[in-house]
Design a protein around this motif. Structure first.
Motif, PDB file in Angstrom:
ATOM      1  N   GLY A   1     -25.567  13.577 -48.151  1.00 10.19           N
ATOM      2  CA  GLY A   1     -24.345  13.946 -48.852  1.00 10.19           C
ATOM      3  C   GLY A   1     -23.165  13.046 -48.543  1.00 10.19           C
ATOM      4  O   GLY A   1     -23.225  12.195 -47.662  1.00 10.19           O
ATOM      5  N   ALA A   2     -22.113  13.235 -49.318  1.00 12.34           N
ATOM      6  CA  ALA A   2     -20.855  12.489 -49.239  1.00 12.34           C
ATOM      7  C   ALA A   2     -21.021  11.058 -49.765  1.00 12.34           C
ATOM      8  O   ALA A   2     -22.127  10.624 -50.081  1.00 12.34           O
ATOM      9  N   LYS A   3     -19.905  10.351 -49.825  1.00 10.84           N
ATOM     10  CA  LYS A   3     -19.934   8.981 -50.348  1.00 10.84           C
ATOM     11  C   LYS A   3     -20.594   8.057 -49.338  1.00 10.84           C
ATOM     12  O   LYS A   3     -20.618   8.356 -48.140  1.00 10.84           O
TER      13      LYS A   3
ATOM     14  N   GLY B   1     -24.645  11.248 -51.091  1.00 10.59           N
ATOM     15  CA  GLY B   1     -24.919  12.379 -51.980  1.00 10.59           C
ATOM     16  C   GLY B   1     -24.870  12.032 -53.452  1.00 10.59           C
ATOM     17  O   GLY B   1     -24.785  12.932 -54.284  1.00 10.59           O
ATOM     18  N   TYR B   2     -24.927  10.751 -53.763  1.00 10.88           N
ATOM     19  CA  TYR B   2     -24.828  10.348 -55.169  1.00 10.88           C
ATOM     20  C   TYR B   2     -26.115   9.653 -55.577  1.00 10.88           C
ATOM     21  O   TYR B   2     -26.288   8.448 -55.352  1.00 10.88           O
TER      22      TYR B   2
ATOM     23  N   ALA C   1     -24.550  17.997 -47.497  1.00  6.53           N
ATOM     24  CA  ALA C   1     -23.135  18.013 -47.877  1.00  6.53           C
ATOM     25  C   ALA C   1     -22.962  17.537 -49.317  1.00  6.53           C
ATOM     26  O   ALA C   1     -22.348  16.510 -49.581  1.00  6.53           O
ATOM     27  N   LEU C   2     -23.533  18.303 -50.243  1.00  9.62           N
ATOM     28  CA  LEU C   2     -23.448  17.921 -51.662  1.00  9.62           C
ATOM     29  C   LEU C   2     -22.414  18.757 -52.408  1.00  9.62           C
ATOM     30  O   LEU C   2     -22.234  18.590 -53.610  1.00  9.62           O
ATOM     31  N   GLY C   3     -21.740  19.665 -51.703  1.00 13.09           N
ATOM     32  CA  GLY C   3     -20.856  20.620 -52.364  1.00 13.09           C
ATOM     33  C   GLY C   3     -21.683  21.763 -52.925  1.00 13.09           C
ATOM     34  O   GLY C   3     -22.884  21.633 -53.133  1.00 13.09           O
TER      35      GLY C   3
ATOM     36  N   LYS D   1     -24.643  22.803 -55.615  1.00  8.91           N
ATOM     37  CA  LYS D   1     -25.685  21.767 -55.603  1.00  8.91           C
ATOM     38  C   LYS D   1     -26.491  21.796 -54.304  1.00  8.91           C
ATOM     39  O   LYS D   1     -27.722  21.742 -54.318  1.00  8.91           O
TER      40      LYS D   1
ATOM     41  N   GLY E   1     -20.839  21.558 -47.344  1.00  8.77           N
ATOM     42  CA  GLY E   1     -19.677  21.182 -48.164  1.00  8.77           C
ATOM     43  C   GLY E   1     -19.082  19.850 -47.765  1.00  8.77           C
ATOM     44  O   GLY E   1     -19.788  18.847 -47.658  1.00  8.77           O
ATOM     45  N   GLY E   2     -17.764  19.857 -47.516  1.00 10.01           N
ATOM     46  CA  GLY E   2     -17.062  18.604 -47.227  1.00 10.01           C
ATOM     47  C   GLY E   2     -17.051  18.237 -45.741  1.00 10.01           C
ATOM     48  O   GLY E   2     -16.236  17.399 -45.332  1.00 10.01           O
TER      49      GLY E   2
ATOM     50  N   ASP F   1     -17.017  14.495 -44.533  1.00  5.59           N
ATOM     51  CA  ASP F   1     -15.735  13.791 -44.686  1.00  5.59           C
ATOM     52  C   ASP F   1     -14.842  14.062 -43.472  1.00  5.59           C
ATOM     53  O   ASP F   1     -14.114  13.198 -43.015  1.00  5.59           O
TER      54      ASP F   1
ATOM     55  N   ARG G   1      -5.549  22.561 -46.969  1.00 11.05           N
ATOM     56  CA  ARG G   1      -6.394  21.689 -47.795  1.00 11.05           C
ATOM     57  C   ARG G   1      -5.814  21.532 -49.201  1.00 11.05           C
ATOM     58  O   ARG G   1      -5.887  20.469 -49.796  1.00 11.05           O
TER      59      ARG G   1
ATOM     60  N   ARG H   1      -7.432  20.612 -55.457  1.00  7.80           N
ATOM     61  CA  ARG H   1      -8.212  21.793 -55.072  1.00  7.80           C
ATOM     62  C   ARG H   1      -7.601  23.088 -55.608  1.00  7.80           C
ATOM     63  O   ARG H   1      -8.249  24.119 -55.644  1.00  7.80           O
TER      64      ARG H   1
ATOM     65  N   ARG I   1      -9.425  24.976 -58.079  1.00  8.35           N
ATOM     66  CA  ARG I   1     -10.651  25.636 -57.615  1.00  8.35           C
ATOM     67  C   ARG I   1     -10.383  27.018 -57.043  1.00  8.35           C
ATOM     68  O   ARG I   1     -11.228  27.881 -57.067  1.00  8.35           O
TER      69      ARG I   1
HETATM   70  N1  UDP Z   1     -20.656  15.374 -53.011  1.00 10.86           N
HETATM   71  C1  UDP Z   1     -21.847  14.673 -53.017  1.00 10.86           C
HETATM   72  N2  UDP Z   1     -22.513  14.545 -54.174  1.00 10.86           N
HETATM   73  C2  UDP Z   1     -22.081  15.075 -55.342  1.00 10.86           C
HETATM   74  C3  UDP Z   1     -20.876  15.827 -55.317  1.00 10.86           C
HETATM   75  C4  UDP Z   1     -20.183  15.954 -54.131  1.00 10.86           C
HETATM   76  O1  UDP Z   1     -22.289  14.188 -51.982  1.00 10.86           O
HETATM   77  O2  UDP Z   1     -22.727  14.907 -56.367  1.00 10.86           O
HETATM   78  C5  UDP Z   1     -19.953  15.511 -51.728  1.00 10.86           C
HETATM   79  C6  UDP Z   1     -18.523  15.045 -51.725  1.00 10.86           C
HETATM   80  O3  UDP Z   1     -18.489  13.643 -51.511  1.00 10.86           O
HETATM   81  C7  UDP Z   1     -17.960  15.837 -50.573  1.00 10.86           C
HETATM   82  C8  UDP Z   1     -18.772  17.131 -50.603  1.00 10.86           C
HETATM   83  O4  UDP Z   1     -19.889  16.884 -51.436  1.00 10.86           O
HETATM   84  O5  UDP Z   1     -18.220  15.163 -49.361  1.00 10.86           O
HETATM   85  C9  UDP Z   1     -18.074  18.332 -51.227  1.00 10.86           C
HETATM   86  O6  UDP Z   1     -16.897  18.512 -50.648  1.00 10.86           O
HETATM   87  P1  UDP Z   1     -15.956  19.728 -51.026  1.00 10.86           P
HETATM   88  O7  UDP Z   1     -14.704  19.496 -50.302  1.00 10.86           O
HETATM   89  O8  UDP Z   1     -15.909  19.914 -52.502  1.00 10.86           O
HETATM   90  O9  UDP Z   1     -16.775  20.952 -50.440  1.00 10.86           O
HETATM   91  P2  UDP Z   1     -16.269  22.269 -49.775  1.00 10.86           P
HETATM   92  O10 UDP Z   1     -16.040  21.955 -48.339  1.00 10.86           O
HETATM   93  O11 UDP Z   1     -15.050  22.725 -50.498  1.00 10.86           O
HETATM   94  O12 UDP Z   1     -17.446  23.166 -49.993  1.00 10.86           O
END
Ligand code: UDP
Length: 241
Positions: free
Chosen positions: A108-110, A136-137, A159-161, A164, A185-186, A189, A212, A219, A222
């Motif tokens: 997950g994440a960038k 995560g892409y 960590a895909l959100g 997903k 989640g995030g 990051d 946040r 956000r 959301r």
């Molecule tokens: N993300 C990912 N692939 C995707 C969509 C999101 O890896 O297709 C990652 C995004 O880079 C981030 C995390 O998922 O690191 C989602 O973070 P967000 O803050 O939305 O999650 P939360 O902590 O609110 O659940």
């Protein structure tokens, strides 16, 4: 044995951070899968609209109360529950991996986030056994699922959100044995230092969500109006019982 409560028909386990960690240790010892959902109000709102998602949550072995909204909704039912943040829980799991030499997989994440996270973890825990790491892409879910299966992790942080990550774990669970799988989640990051966590005082006051929103105004959409609606529905739900 963990007690399970229901918020608008969605389950949540009444537990502590220590017990949630104990569950993780037991799953390693017994080689059983453990899907941990870190539940927040947005997820409940989503699960009420999406039966498949509700089913995925219902199938998780452990559902912990992330998000102050969940804590408030439980309080309305007379249940005191500490907040168990995905960031805190997964940090402890990473430490457990380093200490007990468990195989760790990260998804997950960038790309810049995940690669700097891997570097950071390797320097903080020189013995850490990271058997899989990917951003995560990606388009081909099956390919990634198979790569993770072959890496046979004992701890998998996803960590895909949401939703997903929960759907991904649901599929992966069929392919693995003896793995703790957490949708975080995030958190990557935050771990990699790309997003700053709210100062402790904001966390203690239950205002991390507000911090946040201030830092990432996008956000706002959301949580508004879904959070106030969730709280209103929680009041109705608690009166019904
Ligand atoms: N993300 C990912 N692939 C995707 C969509 C999101 O890896 O297709 C990652 C995004 O880079 C981030 C995390 O998922 O690191 C989602 O973070 P967000 O803050 O939305 O999650 P939360 O902590 O609110 O659940």
């Amino acid at each position: 044995m963990t007690k399970r409560a229901y918020l608008q028909k969605i389950p949540v386990d009444i537990t502590t951070l220590d017990s949630a960690l104990k569950c993780a240790r037991e799953s390693v010892e017994n080689k059983t899968n453990l899907h941990v959902v870190t539940l927040n109000p947005e997820m409940i709102t989503n699960a009420k609209k999406n039966k498949d998602f509700a089913n995925v949550i219902n199938n998780a072995e452990l559902i912990v109360a992330d998000g102050v909204g969940i804590k408030i909704a439980l309080k309305l039912k007379g249940i005191n529950q500490e907040r168990i943040g995905g960031v805190d829980y997964s940090r402890l799991l990473i430490k457990m991996c380093a200490k007990d030499n468990l195989r760790l997989a990260l998804l997950g994440a960038k790309e810049e986030v995940i690669s700097s996270l891997v570097e950071k973890l390797k320097s903080e825990f020189p013995n850490i056994n990271i058997v899989f790491a990917h951003n995560g892409y990606f388009d081909n879910d099956d390919k990634i699922l198979n790569e993770i299966k072959n890496a046979a992790p004992q701890v998998f942080l996803c960590a895909l959100g949401s939703p997903k990550q929960e759907f991904f774990i649901y599929r992966l669970k069929e392919m693995l044995q003896g793995c703790i799988m957490v949708g975080v989640g995030g958190s990557f990051d935050v771990f990699a230092g790309f997003v700053k966590r709210a100062p402790l005082i904001w966390q203690k006051l239950g205002l991390e969500w507000l911090y946040r929103v201030i830092k990432q105004p996008e956000r706002f959409r959301r949580i508004f109006p879904s959070l106030p609606i969730f709280l209103f529905e929680s009041i109705i739900d608690s009166v019904k019982k």
